[in-house]
Design a protein around this motif. Structure first.
Motif, short mmCIF file in Angstrom:
data_model
loop_
_atom_site.label_atom_id
_atom_site.label_comp_id
_atom_site.label_asym_id
_atom_site.label_seq_id
_atom_site.Cartn_x
_atom_site.Cartn_y
_atom_site.Cartn_z
N SER A 41 16.49 0.43 11.92
CA SER A 41 17.27 1.49 11.27
C SER A 41 16.76 1.66 9.84
CB SER A 41 18.74 1.07 11.16
OG SER A 41 19.40 1.16 12.37
N ALA A 42 17.29 2.65 9.17
CA ALA A 42 17.05 2.78 7.73
C ALA A 42 17.86 1.71 7.00
CB ALA A 42 17.48 4.16 7.27
N THR A 47 20.49 6.61 5.00
CA THR A 47 20.63 7.86 5.75
C THR A 47 21.71 8.74 5.12
OG1 THR A 47 19.96 6.62 7.71
CG2 THR A 47 20.86 8.80 8.09
N GLU A 74 13.93 5.48 8.27
CA GLU A 74 13.41 4.54 9.27
C GLU A 74 11.91 4.32 9.10
OE1 GLU A 74 16.02 6.40 9.84
OE2 GLU A 74 17.41 5.07 10.88
N PHE A 137 15.90 6.16 15.85
CA PHE A 137 16.67 7.35 15.47
C PHE A 137 15.87 8.64 15.51
CE2 PHE A 137 18.45 9.47 11.38
CZ PHE A 137 19.53 10.08 12.01
N ARG A 151 23.79 10.30 14.50
CA ARG A 151 24.04 9.11 13.71
C ARG A 151 24.25 7.88 14.61
NH1 ARG A 151 25.01 9.78 8.38
NH2 ARG A 151 24.19 7.67 8.40
N GLY A 152 23.71 6.80 14.17
CA GLY A 152 23.78 5.57 14.96
C GLY A 152 22.76 5.54 16.08
N GLY A 153 21.81 6.48 16.05
CA GLY A 153 20.91 6.68 17.18
C GLY A 153 19.89 5.59 17.44
N SER A 154 19.66 4.72 16.48
CA SER A 154 18.61 3.72 16.76
C SER A 154 19.05 2.70 17.81
CB SER A 154 18.10 3.05 15.49
OG SER A 154 19.09 2.90 14.56
N1 ASP Z 1 19.93 5.41 10.19
C1 ASP Z 1 20.59 6.21 11.16
C2 ASP Z 1 22.07 6.30 10.85
O1 ASP Z 1 22.57 5.73 9.94
C3 ASP Z 1 20.40 5.72 12.54
C4 ASP Z 1 20.87 4.31 12.81
O2 ASP Z 1 20.92 3.48 11.91
O3 ASP Z 1 21.20 4.02 13.94
O4 ASP Z 1 22.78 7.01 11.53
#
Ligand code: ASP
Ligand code: MG
Length: 418
Positions: A41-42, A47, A74, A137, A151-154
């Motif tokens: 992730s970042a 993000t 990322e 992501f 969001r949260g895609g990783s």
């Molecule tokens: N960095 C992206 C986010 O915060 C993806 C991730 O972390 O899953 O949504």
């Protein structure tokens, strides 16, 4: 070579020390003989910052440029992770989505995977690289532009790679040490689960247990990817964390394995609508068109039946996320003004919460609902709406009793004891 996917979330790569800590975990798996695909992730907060910059620059932004900007967090962590591994003597390189290539649909900021061809990464493994560090992501759309997954895609990137490469397991390193029977902030009796079935995790994830992106669990279930959630801040081994797996891998299961709660709910009642074929479609189609996520629905006989309305009438109650109340109201008022529906009153209750019990054992055990309702009754908690599925029972209650209800249900279903 056996292969592992290891994913590190934002808090696990928040600074250079933490990246080093994560890299050591990767190194350990390489020493055990694995090829590893690392999904990053970042850095935490990055993000959000990038999204903020886009919105400040262009309120009605071009979605393609939004993705170009927000996917960059990322890229930074992927490069830093590869460098850190190289410094430790582990042959590693970074991969941005387009280099793999991670082919996705064209929906910017909500793209879905189309295909992840293995050839490029496999070739590097064959050349002696031990680790492929892939930016989570992100992907590349059919028009060659960078896409992101939501969001949260990783988490979903990690599961997709595990499926595509036939990984032995997909380890999701995060800031909690596993999946709990309920939110540990609500009761100290919450217990970490060793294993949980895909179906249960899917219910818990969509009910707001924020450990994993719901889509990642869907994907893991579809491709039977063994998924593990564990802490990147602790010493971990093969038995750490919570394994999310097929039902058959779970020897003994309780009837209920989790109690979930969601605070941000609202209840809307349309008082006195006509009870005729097509009325539900007439109400819920405009809500869907307005992008309202309706969750629970109850239709009941109106109190006013046969009093001032001679025909057959009913009340329609449904729940929506609290931040969609205005949108839902507007959709209903417009449908009423257009003559598509009629109602006497629209009543909104924004002081509700949803509490659910989840367990695959419900399929084969009776009496779960009765036990749940009894536990709530004993605490004098009034139930406003009930809905059930094969492995879940949810109730809408006054928000001020949410914690109490969770604690009572956790006790009633004996979740504290393993
Ligand atoms: N960095 C992206 C986010 O915060 C993806 C991730 O972390 O899953 O949504
Ligand atoms: Mg995450």
């Amino acid at each position: 070579m056996p292969l592992l996917v290891m994913k590190f979330g934002g808090t696990s790569v928040a600074d250079l020390d933490r990246i080093k800590n994560a890299a050591q975990k990767v190194q350990r798996e390489v020493e055990r003989g694995y090829d590893v695909i690392v999904i990053v992730s970042a850095m935490s907060g990055k993000t959000n910052e990038l999204v903020g910059w886009v919105e400040q620059t262009s309120p009605l932004f071009d979605a393609r440029e939004y993705d170009a900007v927000v996917s960059s967090g990322e890229n930074v962590t992927a490069g830093l992770m590869a460098l850190t591994l190289q410094e430790m003597g582990v042959p590693a390189r970074s991969w941005q989505g387009w280099q793999v290539p991670i082919n996705t649909t064209a929906q910017h900021s909500a793209a879905r995977f189309v295909e992840i061809p293995r050839a490029n990464i496999d070739q590097k493994f064959a050349e002696g690289f031990k680790v492929a560090v892939v930016a989570g992501f992100q992907g590349i759309g059919p028009d060659g532009r960078i896409t992101t997954l939501g969001r949260g895609g990783s988490d979903t990137t990690a599961v997709a790679f595990a499926a595509a490469f036939g990984a032995e397991r997909c380890d999701i390193y995060t800031d909690v040490d596993g999946v709990y029977t309920t939110d540990p902030r609500i009761t100290t009796k919450a217990r970490k689960l060793d294993r949980i079935a895909f179906e249960e995790m899917l219910e818990l994830a969509s009910l707001g247990a924020k450990v994993l992106q719901t889509r990642s669990v869907e994907l893991a279930m579809r491709y039977k990817v063994r998924l593990r959630v564990l802490s990147s801040f602790e010493d971990t081994d093969e038995n750490s964390g919570t394994l999310i797996c097929a039902e058959e891998e779970i020897m003994e299961s309780k009837v209920v394995n989790g109690v979930a709660s969601s605070r941000d709910e609202a209840k809307i009642t349309l008082v006195t609508v006509e009870d005729r074929p097509g009325i539900s479609a007439a109400i819920f189609a405009p809500l869907a068109d307005a992008g309202v996520n309706v969750d629970m629905i109850v239709q009941n006989i109106s109190e006013k039946d046969y009093e001032d309305h001679p025909g057959s009438v009913t009340d329609m109650t449904f729940s929506v996320p609290i931040n969609q109340v205005d949108r839902a109201k507007r959709a209903m008022e417009e449908a009423k003004a257009a003559g598509q529906i009629a109602y006497d009153e629209l009543v909104v209750d924004t002081e509700v919460a949803k509490v659910s019990v989840v367990g695959i054992g419900m399929r084969s055990h009776t009496g779960v609902a009765a036990r749940m309702f009894k536990a709530l009754a004993d605490e004098n908690v009034n139930i406003k709406v009930i809905s059930t599925s094969e492995i879940k029972i949810s109730v809408l209650i006054d928000r001020k009793y949410m914690e109490l209800a969770v604690q009572a249900l956790h006790d009633a279903f004996g979740l504290e004891a393993a």
